[in-house]
Design an enzyme around this catalytic site. Structure first.
Site, PDB file in Angstrom:
ATOM      1  N   LEU A 188       0.816  -1.223   0.000  1.00 32.25           N
ATOM      2  CA  LEU A 188       0.000   0.000   0.000  1.00 32.25           C
ATOM      3  C   LEU A 188       0.846   1.268   0.000  1.00 32.25           C
ATOM      4  CD1 LEU A 188      -2.967  -0.935   2.394  1.00 32.25           C
ATOM      5  CD2 LEU A 188      -2.946  -0.868  -0.103  1.00 32.25           C
ATOM      6  N   ASP A 216       0.526  -9.700  -4.567  1.00 26.31           N
ATOM      7  CA  ASP A 216       1.787  -8.950  -4.599  1.00 26.31           C
ATOM      8  C   ASP A 216       1.598  -7.644  -5.387  1.00 26.31           C
ATOM      9  OD1 ASP A 216       4.374  -8.144  -4.145  1.00 26.31           O
ATOM     10  OD2 ASP A 216       5.312  -9.677  -5.411  1.00 26.31           O
ATOM     11  N   HIS A 261       3.910   1.309  -8.661  1.00 25.73           N
ATOM     12  CA  HIS A 261       5.070   2.204  -8.844  1.00 25.73           C
ATOM     13  C   HIS A 261       4.642   3.360  -9.727  1.00 25.73           C
ATOM     14  CE1 HIS A 261       8.115  -0.386  -7.036  1.00 25.73           C
ATOM     15  NE2 HIS A 261       7.635  -1.404  -7.709  1.00 25.73           N
TER      16      HIS A 261
HETATM   17 ZN   LIG Z   1       8.327 -10.303  -2.283  1.00 27.05          ZN
END
Ligand SMILES: [Zn+2]
Length: 430
Positions: free
Chosen positions: A60, A304, A308
């Site tokens: 987060l 996951d 970015h």
């Molecule tokens: Zn990782």
């Protein structure tokens, strides 16, 4: 406030009506049998009903990298993907290695109120791999941390890993390991294999993951503790987990949607959107992780989700950051790779994306059966729809989705979080 969900397909098994009052399910009955004049009625004909999804592995970015994501934008992306809970990884700035930081994230999640936000605590101070963080202070905090991980880094020191595994036994915690032998992956850019040779990019051998997993299942067994393996990506890793479970070792494992979907062939584009840690692997690996997820060797799907900003991804391959977003696309990817292929049914999807992750995270209000008295955490999915992924339409603060321009099957139509529709008609309902 009551809501009547009419004629939905419960985990693809039978058609039911579901009556929600406030934050609970108060009635489940055969389709078109519940009458309630006061309730708001939503017709779910042709739609799949699953328990709200639980992500065990979300970045987060708050505190510290609010340009990439905040608890608010990440919660919105999660809700839109059908999630009602996420576990926020500890690699923030500052690192979530104290009770103060995990309580800050916990309180932010609660005040936003779109999903449950469970902070993951760091295993070592500053993720440096040198000294254990204050694990029990985080466990005893109001955030009640149960999962500890240095994710992004491997706890590579076996003595430190052993101590961490021993330590969390006191409060039924689990160490979630990012399995990456650091010396074997120095400078690594992509999977080590035919494609890395062709492209001249430094390779990331499967053994760098497998060696750590093999060591850690033996350590967990030795000290009688609980290990969770993050984003497992190779055929050999599946074999090791299968062996460990056959020996009664207390280990669980996750696979990401992108490791179910992509092979390292896409790296030939040199597009850093496909740069991720662990790297995309070969077709044989993809087949093995799919089979492992189907037979339960791999317990769960975890996104996951790694947002970015564009300046960290829109650059040349070797300079780009590792990671891709995944919350909004996860269910569509699992539908395509696991359900449409005939490897799993919807009940198995409910298990791998809700029930099992809630159990691993020790979350008692999520992943519950869809029955009277359960918290009304639900996702409604249209299996007949399909969507072209448009990165500009994300509600995440970052646009680094590897599915941009691709069409994924299905669509999250609605998400109910504690009885409240956070998503309706496929859009945020905030
Ligand atoms: Zn990782």
């Amino acid at each position: 406030m009551s809501i009547l969900l009419k004629n939905g397909s419960l985990k693809g098994e039978k058609n039911v009506d579901i009556l929600i009052e406030n934050d609970k399910i108060i009635k489940v009955a055969p389709a078109n049998s519940i009458k309630d004049d006061k309730a708001e009625v939503i017709d779910l004909t042709g739609l799949i009903v699953l328990p709200g999804l639980v992500d065990l592995h979300t970045h987060l970015r708050e505190p510290g990298r609010e340009d990439a994501e905040t608890v608010a934008t990440g919660s919105a992306a999660a809700a839109r993907g059908g999630f009602t809970a996420v576990h926020a990884m500890a690699n923030t700035l500052p690192v979530a290695d104290t009770a103060g930081v995990v309580e800050q994230v916990w309180n932010l999640g609660k005040s936003i109120g779109l999903v449950d936000v469970y902070p993951v605590g760091a295993v070592t101070i500053g993720l440096k791999g040198e000294n254990l963080a204050e694990l029990s202070a985080m466990a005893d905090s109001t955030a009640r941390v149960r999962i500890f991980s240095d994710d992004g880094h491997c706890v590579s020191d076996p003595v430190l890993m052993r101590r961490a595994l021993e330590y969390v036994k006191a409060f039924n915690g689990v160490i979630a390991q990012h399995a990456q032998e650091p010396r074997l992956t120095e400078g690594a850019q992509m999977n080590e294999g035919v494609i890395s040779g062709k492209l001249g990019l430094a390779g990331w051998p499967a053994v760098a993951e497998e060696a750590i997993i093999a060591r850690d299942v033996l350590l967990a067994h030795h000290v009688g503790s609980r290990l969770h393996v993050c984003h497992l990506s190779t055929a050999g890793s599946v074999e090791i987990i299968r062996w460990a479970k056959s020996r009664g070792i207390n280990v669980t494992a996750e696979v990401t949607p992108h490791h179910l979907y992509f092979t390292d062939d896409v790296v030939e584009s040199y597009d850093p959107i496909f740069k991720v840690n662990p790297p995309l692997r070969t077709k044989a690996d993809v087949e093995a992780v799919r089979a492992g997820l189907a037979d339960g060797t791999i317990n769960i799907v975890a996104t996951d989700h790694a947002p970015h900003p564009s300046e960290d991804k829109d650059c040349e391959w070797t300079a780009a950051a590792f990671g891709m977003t995944g919350l909004e696309s996860a269910l569509g990817v699992v539908y395509e790779t696991m359900v449409q292929t005939g490897l799993m049914n919807w009940a198995a999807v409910a298990d791998r994306m809700s029930v099992a992750p809630a159990q691993i995270g020790r979350v008692s209000t999520q992943g519950q059966p869809i029955e009277v008295g359960s918290p009304a955490n639900l996702v409604i999915f249209d299996p007949r729809a399909s969507q072209e992924v448009d990165a500009r339409k994300t509600v995440s603060a970052s646009r680094n989705t590897p599915y941009a321009g691709r069409t994924l099957p299905g669509k999250v139509v609605a998400t109910f979080y504690r009885g409240k529709p956070t998503v309706l008609n496929g859009e945020l309902n905030a």
